[in-house]
Write a protein that holds these residues in place. Structure first.
Motif, PDB file in Angstrom:
ATOM      1  N   TYR A   1     -19.610  16.457 -12.582  1.00 44.94           N
ATOM      2  CA  TYR A   1     -19.400  16.367 -10.816  1.00 44.94           C
ATOM      3  C   TYR A   1     -20.583  14.760 -11.240  1.00 44.94           C
ATOM      4  O   TYR A   1     -21.777  15.218 -11.213  1.00 44.94           O
TER       5      TYR A   1
ATOM      6  N   ASN B   1     -12.528  18.238  -6.194  1.00 45.60           N
ATOM      7  CA  ASN B   1     -12.451  16.936  -6.408  1.00 45.60           C
ATOM      8  C   ASN B   1     -13.966  15.931  -6.114  1.00 45.60           C
ATOM      9  O   ASN B   1     -14.847  15.258  -7.159  1.00 45.60           O
ATOM     10  N   THR B   2     -14.757  17.656  -5.127  1.00 41.25           N
ATOM     11  CA  THR B   2     -16.128  17.341  -5.137  1.00 41.25           C
ATOM     12  C   THR B   2     -17.511  17.993  -4.938  1.00 41.25           C
ATOM     13  O   THR B   2     -16.669  19.531  -5.157  1.00 41.25           O
TER      14      THR B   2
ATOM     15  N   THR C   1     -18.791  13.977  -7.365  1.00 37.81           N
ATOM     16  CA  THR C   1     -16.986  13.783  -6.588  1.00 37.81           C
ATOM     17  C   THR C   1     -17.465  13.992  -8.754  1.00 37.81           C
ATOM     18  O   THR C   1     -17.704  13.668  -9.663  1.00 37.81           O
ATOM     19  N   ARG C   2     -15.992  13.861  -8.811  1.00 35.57           N
ATOM     20  CA  ARG C   2     -15.387  13.347 -10.549  1.00 35.57           C
ATOM     21  C   ARG C   2     -14.447  13.125 -10.766  1.00 35.57           C
ATOM     22  O   ARG C   2     -13.779  12.746  -9.776  1.00 35.57           O
TER      23      ARG C   2
END
Length: 131
Positions: free
Chosen positions: A40, A112-113, A130-131
């Motif tokens: 991330y 996502n986070t 995030t990714r």
């Protein structure tokens, strides 16, 4: 011969259909897999309560699921010490939330986070990635 080919064709279709249905499972929740493991990127910081204060918007956290299945390790960039053996419970379909800690903490991971506020022994780790 023609009848044997027809039977063989029907058997192949049945086998393919059976394999297709058995490989898909609605019970296969990503929270039970290594879905949250990975890198991330975003804002990370660390303060040891003394002279060490690291803060960057271009940092990263590498998340690793360990053998117990409910514990994760968090490896930070920029020389920030890792957080290891943090235990989580599943909340909802695709979210993990930290449980049972002696630290003041908030760690939340979803698809996502990654958000971290972890305070222990006068040391503070934060991440908003995030990714």
């Amino acid at each position: 011969m023609k009848k044997a080919m027809k039977i063989l064709g029907v058997l192949m279709v049945l086998i393919f259909t059976a394999l297709s249905f058995s490989s898909c499972s609605k019970d296969d929740d990503p929270a039970d897999n290594d879905f949250f493991a990975g890198t991330y990127k975003g804002s990370v910081s660390y303060n040891d309560g003394g002279s060490t204060n690291t803060n960057t918007d271009a940092g990263s956290v590498f998340v690793t699921k360990i053998a117990s299945g409910t514990k994760y390790n968090f490896t930070f960039s920029n020389g920030i010490p890792s957080l290891n053996g943090i235990e989580f419970s599943k909340q909802g379909d695709n979210t993990l939330v930290m449980v049972g800690s002696t630290a003041t903490s908030y760690i939340r991971i979803d698809n996502n986070t990654l958000k971290i506020l972890y305070i222990q022994d006068g040391k503070t780790w934060t991440a908003n990635c995030t990714r």
